[in-house]
Design a protein around this motif. Structure first.
Motif, PDB file in Angstrom:
ATOM      1  N   SER A 283       5.720   7.323  -3.004  1.00 12.41           N
ATOM      2  CA  SER A 283       5.566   5.942  -3.458  1.00 12.41           C
ATOM      3  C   SER A 283       5.687   4.982  -2.280  1.00 12.41           C
ATOM      4  O   SER A 283       6.610   5.079  -1.469  1.00 12.41           O
ATOM      5  CB  SER A 283       6.583   5.642  -4.562  1.00 12.41           C
ATOM      6  N   LEU A 284       4.693   4.111  -2.185  1.00 15.00           N
ATOM      7  CA  LEU A 284       4.712   3.036  -1.193  1.00 15.00           C
ATOM      8  C   LEU A 284       5.031   1.755  -1.935  1.00 15.00           C
ATOM      9  O   LEU A 284       4.333   1.408  -2.890  1.00 15.00           O
ATOM     10  CB  LEU A 284       3.337   2.857  -0.552  1.00 15.00           C
ATOM     11  N   ASP A 285       6.042   1.042  -1.477  1.00 12.95           N
ATOM     12  CA  ASP A 285       6.421  -0.224  -2.100  1.00 12.95           C
ATOM     13  C   ASP A 285       6.509  -1.252  -0.983  1.00 12.95           C
ATOM     14  O   ASP A 285       7.175  -1.003   0.026  1.00 12.95           O
ATOM     15  CB  ASP A 285       7.771  -0.060  -2.802  1.00 12.95           C
ATOM     16  N   CYS A 286       5.821  -2.380  -1.163  1.00  9.49           N
ATOM     17  CA  CYS A 286       5.785  -3.349  -0.072  1.00  9.49           C
ATOM     18  C   CYS A 286       5.719  -4.770  -0.618  1.00  9.49           C
ATOM     19  O   CYS A 286       5.130  -5.021  -1.675  1.00  9.49           O
ATOM     20  CB  CYS A 286       4.556  -3.070   0.801  1.00  9.49           C
ATOM     21  N   VAL A 287       6.344  -5.677   0.125  1.00 11.14           N
ATOM     22  CA  VAL A 287       6.318  -7.099  -0.200  1.00 11.14           C
ATOM     23  C   VAL A 287       5.795  -7.820   1.033  1.00 11.14           C
ATOM     24  O   VAL A 287       6.316  -7.620   2.127  1.00 11.14           O
ATOM     25  CB  VAL A 287       7.729  -7.627  -0.531  1.00 11.14           C
ATOM     26  N   ILE A 288       4.767  -8.646   0.861  1.00 11.22           N
ATOM     27  CA  ILE A 288       4.288  -9.413   2.015  1.00 11.22           C
ATOM     28  C   ILE A 288       4.247 -10.903   1.714  1.00 11.22           C
ATOM     29  O   ILE A 288       4.142 -11.322   0.552  1.00 11.22           O
ATOM     30  CB  ILE A 288       2.891  -8.955   2.506  1.00 11.22           C
ATOM     31  N   GLU A 289       4.328 -11.672   2.785  1.00  9.38           N
ATOM     32  CA  GLU A 289       4.184 -13.124   2.698  1.00  9.38           C
ATOM     33  C   GLU A 289       2.959 -13.505   3.512  1.00  9.38           C
ATOM     34  O   GLU A 289       2.821 -13.108   4.673  1.00  9.38           O
ATOM     35  CB  GLU A 289       5.432 -13.788   3.279  1.00  9.38           C
ATOM     36  N   LEU A 290       2.073 -14.256   2.864  1.00 12.69           N
ATOM     37  CA  LEU A 290       0.890 -14.767   3.548  1.00 12.69           C
ATOM     38  C   LEU A 290       0.834 -16.272   3.308  1.00 12.69           C
ATOM     39  O   LEU A 290       0.842 -16.715   2.146  1.00 12.69           O
ATOM     40  CB  LEU A 290      -0.375 -14.087   2.994  1.00 12.69           C
ATOM     41  N   ASN A 291       0.788 -17.042   4.362  1.00 12.36           N
ATOM     42  CA  ASN A 291       0.751 -18.507   4.264  1.00 12.36           C
ATOM     43  C   ASN A 291       1.857 -19.065   3.380  1.00 12.36           C
ATOM     44  O   ASN A 291       1.665 -20.043   2.657  1.00 12.36           O
ATOM     45  CB  ASN A 291      -0.616 -18.968   3.747  1.00 12.36           C
ATOM     46  N   GLY A 292       3.012 -18.398   3.408  1.00 14.72           N
ATOM     47  CA  GLY A 292       4.167 -18.900   2.662  1.00 14.72           C
ATOM     48  C   GLY A 292       4.265 -18.409   1.226  1.00 14.72           C
ATOM     49  O   GLY A 292       5.209 -18.760   0.520  1.00 14.72           O
ATOM     50  N   TYR A 293       3.309 -17.586   0.778  1.00 17.21           N
ATOM     51  CA  TYR A 293       3.346 -17.080  -0.600  1.00 17.21           C
ATOM     52  C   TYR A 293       3.512 -15.560  -0.594  1.00 17.21           C
ATOM     53  O   TYR A 293       3.045 -14.885   0.336  1.00 17.21           O
ATOM     54  CB  TYR A 293       2.094 -17.523  -1.366  1.00 17.21           C
ATOM     55  N   VAL A 294       4.166 -15.073  -1.650  1.00 15.91           N
ATOM     56  CA  VAL A 294       4.695 -13.709  -1.620  1.00 15.91           C
ATOM     57  C   VAL A 294       4.157 -12.863  -2.770  1.00 15.91           C
ATOM     58  O   VAL A 294       4.101 -13.330  -3.920  1.00 15.91           O
ATOM     59  CB  VAL A 294       6.249 -13.761  -1.711  1.00 15.91           C
ATOM     60  N   ALA A 295       3.776 -11.629  -2.450  1.00 12.37           N
ATOM     61  CA  ALA A 295       3.354 -10.668  -3.476  1.00 12.37           C
ATOM     62  C   ALA A 295       4.076  -9.343  -3.260  1.00 12.37           C
ATOM     63  O   ALA A 295       4.480  -9.020  -2.138  1.00 12.37           O
ATOM     64  CB  ALA A 295       1.848 -10.456  -3.415  1.00 12.37           C
ATOM     65  N   ASP A 296       4.212  -8.585  -4.339  1.00 13.89           N
ATOM     66  CA  ASP A 296       5.001  -7.347  -4.356  1.00 13.89           C
ATOM     67  C   ASP A 296       4.232  -6.311  -5.163  1.00 13.89           C
ATOM     68  O   ASP A 296       3.790  -6.612  -6.278  1.00 13.89           O
ATOM     69  CB  ASP A 296       6.350  -7.675  -5.014  1.00 13.89           C
ATOM     70  N   SER A 297       4.048  -5.128  -4.595  1.00  8.48           N
ATOM     71  CA  SER A 297       3.313  -4.087  -5.325  1.00  8.48           C
ATOM     72  C   SER A 297       3.741  -2.711  -4.840  1.00  8.48           C
ATOM     73  O   SER A 297       4.176  -2.557  -3.696  1.00  8.48           O
ATOM     74  CB  SER A 297       1.805  -4.270  -5.117  1.00  8.48           C
ATOM     75  N   ALA A 298       3.612  -1.734  -5.732  1.00 11.77           N
ATOM     76  CA  ALA A 298       3.945  -0.346  -5.374  1.00 11.77           C
ATOM     77  C   ALA A 298       2.976   0.608  -6.051  1.00 11.77           C
ATOM     78  O   ALA A 298       2.443   0.301  -7.131  1.00 11.77           O
ATOM     79  CB  ALA A 298       5.378  -0.013  -5.797  1.00 11.77           C
ATOM     80  N   TYR A 299       2.765   1.750  -5.390  1.00 18.06           N
ATOM     81  CA  TYR A 299       1.848   2.760  -5.915  1.00 18.06           C
ATOM     82  C   TYR A 299       2.383   4.131  -5.527  1.00 18.06           C
ATOM     83  O   TYR A 299       2.853   4.325  -4.406  1.00 18.06           O
ATOM     84  CB  TYR A 299       0.457   2.567  -5.306  1.00 18.06           C
ATOM     85  N   THR A 300       2.312   5.073  -6.448  1.00 21.27           N
ATOM     86  CA  THR A 300       2.740   6.435  -6.153  1.00 21.27           C
ATOM     87  C   THR A 300       1.514   7.328  -5.974  1.00 21.27           C
ATOM     88  O   THR A 300       0.685   7.428  -6.886  1.00 21.27           O
ATOM     89  CB  THR A 300       3.658   6.978  -7.266  1.00 21.27           C
ATOM     90  N   PHE A 301       1.414   7.920  -4.791  1.00 26.62           N
ATOM     91  CA  PHE A 301       0.258   8.757  -4.419  1.00 26.62           C
ATOM     92  C   PHE A 301       0.612  10.231  -4.540  1.00 26.62           C
ATOM     93  O   PHE A 301       1.678  10.644  -4.078  1.00 26.62           O
ATOM     94  CB  PHE A 301      -0.129   8.515  -2.950  1.00 26.62           C
ATOM     95  N   PRO A 302      -0.318  11.036  -5.070  1.00 29.22           N
ATOM     96  CA  PRO A 302      -0.141  12.488  -5.009  1.00 29.22           C
ATOM     97  C   PRO A 302      -0.586  12.977  -3.628  1.00 29.22           C
ATOM     98  O   PRO A 302      -1.511  12.417  -3.046  1.00 29.22           O
ATOM     99  CB  PRO A 302      -1.101  12.994  -6.087  1.00 29.22           C
ATOM    100  N   VAL A 303       0.081  13.989  -3.106  1.00 27.77           N
ATOM    101  CA  VAL A 303      -0.334  14.569  -1.823  1.00 27.77           C
ATOM    102  C   VAL A 303      -1.041  15.893  -2.100  1.00 27.77           C
ATOM    103  O   VAL A 303      -0.399  16.854  -2.544  1.00 27.77           O
ATOM    104  CB  VAL A 303       0.875  14.795  -0.894  1.00 27.77           C
ATOM    105  N   GLY A 304      -2.327  15.906  -1.883  1.00 24.42           N
ATOM    106  CA  GLY A 304      -3.118  17.121  -2.136  1.00 24.42           C
ATOM    107  C   GLY A 304      -3.017  17.530  -3.598  1.00 24.42           C
ATOM    108  O   GLY A 304      -3.075  16.694  -4.498  1.00 24.42           O
ATOM    109  N   GLU A 305      -2.834  18.830  -3.807  1.00 27.55           N
ATOM    110  CA  GLU A 305      -2.719  19.358  -5.163  1.00 27.55           C
ATOM    111  C   GLU A 305      -1.273  19.196  -5.622  1.00 27.55           C
ATOM    112  O   GLU A 305      -0.370  19.797  -5.053  1.00 27.55           O
ATOM    113  CB  GLU A 305      -3.070  20.855  -5.174  1.00 27.55           C
ATOM    114  N   VAL A 306      -1.058  18.375  -6.652  1.00 29.75           N
ATOM    115  CA  VAL A 306       0.304  18.284  -7.186  1.00 29.75           C
ATOM    116  C   VAL A 306       0.340  19.025  -8.521  1.00 29.75           C
ATOM    117  O   VAL A 306      -0.699  19.250  -9.136  1.00 29.75           O
ATOM    118  CB  VAL A 306       0.789  16.817  -7.357  1.00 29.75           C
TER     119      VAL A 306
END
Ligand code: MG
Ligand code: MG
Length: 256
Positions: A92-115
């Motif tokens: 799972s990648l979870d990240c919060v960024i600020e662009l021009n003073g405004y903020v967004a937050d999102s996360a996604y869980t990736f499978p690696v190859g065959e799960v």
């Protein structure tokens, strides 16, 4: 206090959210067996800075990295390091960024190859729970309606939802009011109003809901039973036309 956003402000948050969607896809492209989570974090941080944005997790209450990268039984808040990704993992990648003073937050869980099919199903149900929760993000509903919908979907599929951590208001800062738990009672909690922007983020365990936080680093949140967990997150605005999902998985899933 819950800070409402104007339409113009929501558009500025959408700009950050769009870049965040691209960022998760960019890092996702590098997830493969043998790479370390530190390497993924480095790729992502560079991409964020190259696009004129700031990674807000880095330095937040001492958190050392741009991303939370959580593998298998790490539910959330994994610190990137010398953790080697392996075939069959979920990352799972979870990240919060600020662009021009405004903020967004999102996360996604990736499978690696065959799960395993069990892991696939956990990720599928967690993502479904996210969209079921987002569907409740309408003016006039309450925060408990979101949590209840998420919880019911996960539990009827035999999973559990973490109690210690939750979604939150977002947009001007990384964490704003209200808290948005992944469990709850319909018709309870803060009223959802037009102009609210929140992060909805189911953290779902294959086994029991009990988690522990690392004593060494103070952050890493693992399942107590060692079974895997998954995590998906979107930033959503509550508008007159219903939920407006500002972050996107399109760059990940549709190769946009
Ligand atoms: Mg997040
Ligand atoms: Mg969040």
């Amino acid at each position: 206090m819950i800070l409402l956003k104007t339409k113009e402000e929501i558009e500025l948050i959408r700009d950050a959210a769009l870049l965040l969607g691209k960022t998760l896809a960019e890092v996702g492209r590098h997830i493969r067996p043998g790479v370390t989570t530190a390497f993924l974090d480095q790729i992502g941080e560079q991409f964020i800075r190259d696009n004129g944005a700031k990674p807000l997790c880095k330095g937040f209450e001492g958190f050392p990295s741009a991303f939370c990268i959580s593998v298998n039984d790490v539910v959330v808040h994994g610190i990137p390091g010398e953790v080697f990704i392996q075939e069959g993992d979920n990352v799972s990648l979870d990240c919060v960024i600020e662009l021009n003073g405004y903020v967004a937050d999102s996360a996604y869980t990736f499978p690696v190859g065959e799960v395993s099919p069990e892991m696939q199903r956990l990720m599928k149900v967690t993502k479904e729970a996210l969209y079921i929760g987002l569907d409740k993000c309408k003016a006039g509903n309450r925060v408990g309606d979101i949590g209840h919908a998420v919880q019911v979907h996960c539990e009827k599929n035999g999973y559990s939802v973490v109690r210690e951590l939750c979604g939150h208001g977002v947009g001007f800062k990384m964490h704003e009011s209200p808290n948005v738990p992944n469990y709850g009672v319909p018709g309870t909690g803060p009223l959802l109003k037009e102009g609210m922007v929140i992060a909805v983020e189911p953290m779902v365990c294959m086994g029991s809901k009990n988690v522990k936080f690392s004593k060494e680093d103070g952050w890493t949140c693992r399942t107590r039973d060692g079974k895997p967990a998954a995590h998906f997150e979107h930033t959503v605005a509550i508008t007159a036309d219903g939920p407006d999902i500002l972050t996107t998985f399109d760059f990940i899933e549709n190769n946009k």
